[in-house]
Scaffold this motif. Sequence first.
Motif, PDB file in Angstrom:
ATOM      1  N   PRO A 145       0.624  -1.238   0.015  1.00 50.42           N
ATOM      2  CA  PRO A 145      -0.018   0.131   0.014  1.00 50.42           C
ATOM      3  C   PRO A 145       0.905   1.239  -0.103  1.00 50.42           C
ATOM      4  O   PRO A 145       2.014   1.179   0.405  1.00 50.42           O
ATOM      5  CB  PRO A 145      -0.759  -0.068   1.405  1.00 50.42           C
ATOM      6  N   HIS A 146       0.196   2.464  -0.315  1.00 53.79           N
ATOM      7  CA  HIS A 146       0.944   3.790  -0.454  1.00 53.79           C
ATOM      8  C   HIS A 146       1.477   3.820   0.878  1.00 53.79           C
ATOM      9  O   HIS A 146       1.055   3.821   1.991  1.00 53.79           O
ATOM     10  CB  HIS A 146       0.155   4.692  -1.034  1.00 53.79           C
ATOM     11  N   ARG A 189       2.532   7.087   3.475  1.00 55.80           N
ATOM     12  CA  ARG A 189       2.245   8.184   3.754  1.00 55.80           C
ATOM     13  C   ARG A 189       2.814   9.002   5.103  1.00 55.80           C
ATOM     14  O   ARG A 189       2.805   8.050   5.919  1.00 55.80           O
ATOM     15  CB  ARG A 189       0.735   8.467   3.748  1.00 55.80           C
ATOM     16  N   LEU A 229       5.743  11.021  11.094  1.00 55.35           N
ATOM     17  CA  LEU A 229       4.725   9.984  11.648  1.00 55.35           C
ATOM     18  C   LEU A 229       4.580   9.350  10.383  1.00 55.35           C
ATOM     19  O   LEU A 229       3.906   9.895   9.587  1.00 55.35           O
ATOM     20  CB  LEU A 229       3.762  10.820  12.090  1.00 55.35           C
ATOM     21  N   ARG A 230       4.436   8.086  10.547  1.00 57.70           N
ATOM     22  CA  ARG A 230       3.654   7.213   9.443  1.00 57.70           C
ATOM     23  C   ARG A 230       2.220   7.262   9.524  1.00 57.70           C
ATOM     24  O   ARG A 230       1.782   6.835  10.705  1.00 57.70           O
ATOM     25  CB  ARG A 230       4.285   5.974   9.029  1.00 57.70           C
ATOM     26  N   ILE A 231       1.569   7.693   8.444  1.00 62.14           N
ATOM     27  CA  ILE A 231       0.008   7.794   8.732  1.00 62.14           C
ATOM     28  C   ILE A 231      -0.692   6.846   7.663  1.00 62.14           C
ATOM     29  O   ILE A 231      -0.057   6.624   6.692  1.00 62.14           O
ATOM     30  CB  ILE A 231      -0.803   9.044   8.793  1.00 62.14           C
ATOM     31  N   HIS A 232      -1.919   6.425   7.730  1.00 65.51           N
ATOM     32  CA  HIS A 232      -2.610   5.441   6.751  1.00 65.51           C
ATOM     33  C   HIS A 232      -2.949   6.328   5.596  1.00 65.51           C
ATOM     34  O   HIS A 232      -3.280   7.361   5.706  1.00 65.51           O
ATOM     35  CB  HIS A 232      -3.665   4.886   7.334  1.00 65.51           C
ATOM     36  N   PRO A 233      -2.654   6.089   4.368  1.00 69.08           N
ATOM     37  CA  PRO A 233      -3.091   6.643   3.098  1.00 69.08           C
ATOM     38  C   PRO A 233      -4.726   6.809   2.922  1.00 69.08           C
ATOM     39  O   PRO A 233      -5.158   6.199   3.577  1.00 69.08           O
ATOM     40  CB  PRO A 233      -2.372   5.845   2.001  1.00 69.08           C
TER      41      PRO A 233
END
Lengths: 179, 179
Positions: free
Chosen positions: B160-161, B163, B175-179
């Motif tokens: 998945p991408h 972000r 901070l990695r966040i959901h795309p």
Amino acid sequence: MINWLEPLRSALREEFGDRPVVVALATVSLAAEPAGRHMICRGVGDDGRFTFTMDGRSEKATHLSAHASAECAIWLGRLRRQYRVSGRVTIESDAARREQTWRELSSATRSTFFGPPPGTPVVPGERRSRDANIDAQPGSFTVFHLVPDRVELLDLKTTPHDRTEWRRQTGWTALRIHP
Amino acid sequence: MINWLEPLRSALREEFGDRPVVVALATVSLAAEPAGRHMICRGVGDDGRFTFTMDGRSEKATHLSAHASAECAIWLGRLRRQYRVSGRVTIESDAARREQTWRELSSATRSTFFGPPPGTPVVPGERRSRDANIDAQPGSFTVFHLVPDRVELLDLKTTPHDRTEWRRQTGWTALRIHP
């Protein structure tokens, strides 16, 4: 008669060909702050509506449910033209039309609707629902339309630049304005 | 230490090379409506500020003088990445810095500042001030900076991408966040 429509569609075809039509969509946040991001335009209807899809759990969905208007800016780099389209946003409520748009998405795009809510932090080790049944339309899938009230074309190929606007309230009469 | 800065600059160089860095800038109008248009980013400073120029008589100048914040969305089509940069907007008050930016503009761009006010209707037969002295900076020339509070990178090359966001208030911690 929407006199800007065919030239706009023709410019999109010339610029993007078979590639996705990437545009920048501006919205206003709950705190009345400006927001903008690129999106894929899924089509421009005969009535001039611009169609998009989004995850109903996303930030822009929150923006649009509180303030249902947007401006879409389309940069045509090869043609050296910019279109700006602004108006109100309507959510597609017709199940058949939603389903049709869903069917037209790639599986990669469909799978993005099955993950955790967009914008939430990724928790190490959390399960990604990658093996969801991506044939069935999830509740988060949302189709919306931008219904134009104003369209503007800026042509940078001429000197001085040509700039024209059309407004719904004046029956889409073309008005040349200064760039 | 602005940890997103060098990767961003490097991505801009890779994507745009010697061509102008075209970005979409979102603002909020006086009527609290969303607005967005493409602009050329004139540089990204060591302090992370994004520099732009505008005509002080333009619609966006009106927007920014009433509500001095913006979001800039940068689509990197070749790299398949998007940067979003939001924060407050400051007007450059230093005459020497303004003059330097003015000197760096092409004559074609400079000449755009000498026409009638942007957005006003073109009157047939009106004189365009094409033979203005474009060496001297006109009063309408404005330099402004977007001072980031938040930067976001969306990478569509991965599935998945990916972000990631950075915020000033957390010292630009990624901070990695959901795309």
